[in-house]
Design an enzyme around this catalytic site. Structure first.
Site, PDB file in Angstrom:
ATOM      1  CD  GLU A 205      -2.827  -1.175   2.217  1.00  0.00           C
ATOM      2  OE1 GLU A 205      -2.812  -0.382   3.011  1.00  0.00           O
ATOM      3  OE2 GLU A 205      -3.719  -2.132   2.176  1.00  0.00           O
ATOM      4  CE  LYS A 337     -10.855  -3.185   3.581  1.00  0.00           C
ATOM      5  NZ  LYS A 337     -10.355  -4.136   4.306  1.00  0.00           N
ATOM      6  CE  LYS A 388      -6.873   0.945   6.109  1.00  0.00           C
ATOM      7  NZ  LYS A 388      -7.273  -0.195   6.800  1.00  0.00           N
TER       8      LYS A 388
END
Length: 427
Positions: A205, A337, A388
């Site tokens: 990430e 998500k 995020k």
């Protein structure tokens, strides 16, 4: 004019070099919507199923030709000729066509690709940005980015048991300024890690994965970088954790292999409370394991008034699991998500349920991403106030940040930035 005339699925690569599904939806008026589906590394047991081929002779079993076949075959046949603006109907048709409770027959990766591509095609047909099409005229809140600058757990090959250490630029006056805060801390952290002799390669990430012995050691580096970059920890920038504790919950205990410690459920809750007392930590994701319901309640009772407690594996963007959690008083926030649930309609329902119950919501990427920036638009569309989407490196992460910069510019004076108000712990 907005009838679906073609749906084209294909196998592409994600940011880890694994196959994933990309879908084009073509309309009668020539408009096209394209969406690529992300993939997680630390996945919740209760997530919708990502269909993989399992053929070891091809992509080590991770191919997605079955899911692509479902897109080009059954799903196209069921949706051909339908009005693309009927999003809820389209999503329900695919859910019914799949016929399983977790989308395991056609694959959540196939269904989600089509669901998101339909929304994008509709927005393009109407010549509207996606955030406006999905969120209407009230969509104008730019999210606070949770920037993952130190990686541990399954996202890194180091001893740190927690998966992510994040910074949140809550003191900034705009998203663009917040992004600058984050980038400056990121570069400062890099030079501080280098000085201390640590590796500064980045993980999945885009965060650093230094060989540090504990969460405390990582937090000290983060605090130091915030100060050295010229910011004040606790007011300009606050800290977030993703413990991903399901990954180290074994036989009713939390086993910290990196630290060589084992903590009971109560000790785990107290340990997190101690970290919150010692550092400006305002949000903790998956502080307890996905099925440790007693632990979640204990943690929420202990620090839920002063810290955002985000359920990721706990809720898996599922309204049924979220409703149970709200009723029992577990957590106070949900991670959203899109690929955990598999359709846009169900994703929006989870956000709505959370907000109605006074829970916050955080729009999130997965560790396996693509250049697709849909979640940036969805964060603004839902006014969720937090996103995020990784660190300040790797174009699969910065694609989302750059899209948010474009949206903020497009909104002009109408744009609002989440800031401290986005986190109830600071409001």
């Amino acid at each position: 004019m907005t009838a679906i005339i073609d749906i084209i699925g294909r196998e592409i690569l994600d940011s880890r070099g694994n196959p994933t599904v990309e879908v084009d939806v073509v309309l009668e008026d020539g408009a096209l919507g394209r969406a690529a589906v992300p993939s997680g590394a630390s996945t919740g047991a209760h997530e919708a199923v990502e269909l993989r081929d399992g053929d070891k002779a091809r992509y080590l079993g991770k191919g997605v030709t079955k899911a692509v076949g479902a897109v080009n075959g059954e799903i196209f046949e069921a949706l051909s000729g339908l009005d693309v603006e009927q999003q809820a109907q389209i999503d329900q048709i695919m859910i019914d066509l799949d016929g399983t409770p977790n989308k395991s027959r056609l694959g959540a990766n196939a269904i989600l690709g089509v669901s998101l591509a339909c929304a994008k095609a509709a927005a393009n047909s109407l010549d509207m940005p996606l955030y406006r099409y999905v969120g209407g005229t009230s969509a104008r809140l730019l999210p606070v980015p949770m920037m993952n600058i130190i990686n541990g757990g399954v996202h890194a090959d180091n001893p740190i048991d927690f998966q992510e250490f994040m910074i949140l630029p809550v003191g900034a006056s705009s998203f663009a300024e917040g992004l600058r805060y984050g980038a400056e801390v990121f570069h400062t952290l890099k030079s501080e890690l280098k000085k201390a002799g640590h590796n500064t390669n980045v993980g999945d990430e885009g965060g650093f994965a230094p060989n540090l012995p504990s969460a405390d050691a990582a937090l000290e580096f983060v605090m130091n970088a915030i100060g050295k970059a010229g910011f004040k920890a606790g007011s300009d920038i606050v800290i977030g954790l993703d413990c991903a504790s399901t990954e180290f919950f074994k036989d009713g205990k939390y086993v910290y292999e990196g630290e060589g410690k084992t903590r009971s459920i109560s000790e785990q809750a107290k340990y997190l409370a101690d970290l919150v007392a010692r550092y400006p930590i305002v949000t903790i994701e998956d502080g307890m394991s996905e099925d440790d319901m007693d632990g979640w309640k204990e943690l929420t009772d202990l620090i839920g008034k002063k810290c955002q407690l985000v359920g990721d594996d706990l809720f898996v963007t599922n309204v049924k699991r979220l409703a149970e959690g709200i009723k029992a008083g577990r957590a106070n926030s949900i991670l959203i998500k899109v690929n955990q649930i598999g359709t846009l309609t169900e994703t929006l329902a989870a956000v709505e349920m959370a907000h109605k119950a006074g829970y916050t919501s955080v729009m999130s990427h997965r560790s396996g991403e693509t250049e697709d920036s849909t979640i940036a638009d969805l964060a603004v569309a839902t006014n969720c106030g937090q996103i995020k989407t990784g660190s300040l490196a790797r174009s699969d992460r910065t694609a989302k940040y750059n899209q948010l910069l474009r949206i903020e510019q497009q909104l002009g004076k109408q744009a609002l930035y989440g800031g401290k108000a986005a986190l109830k712990a600071l409001a």
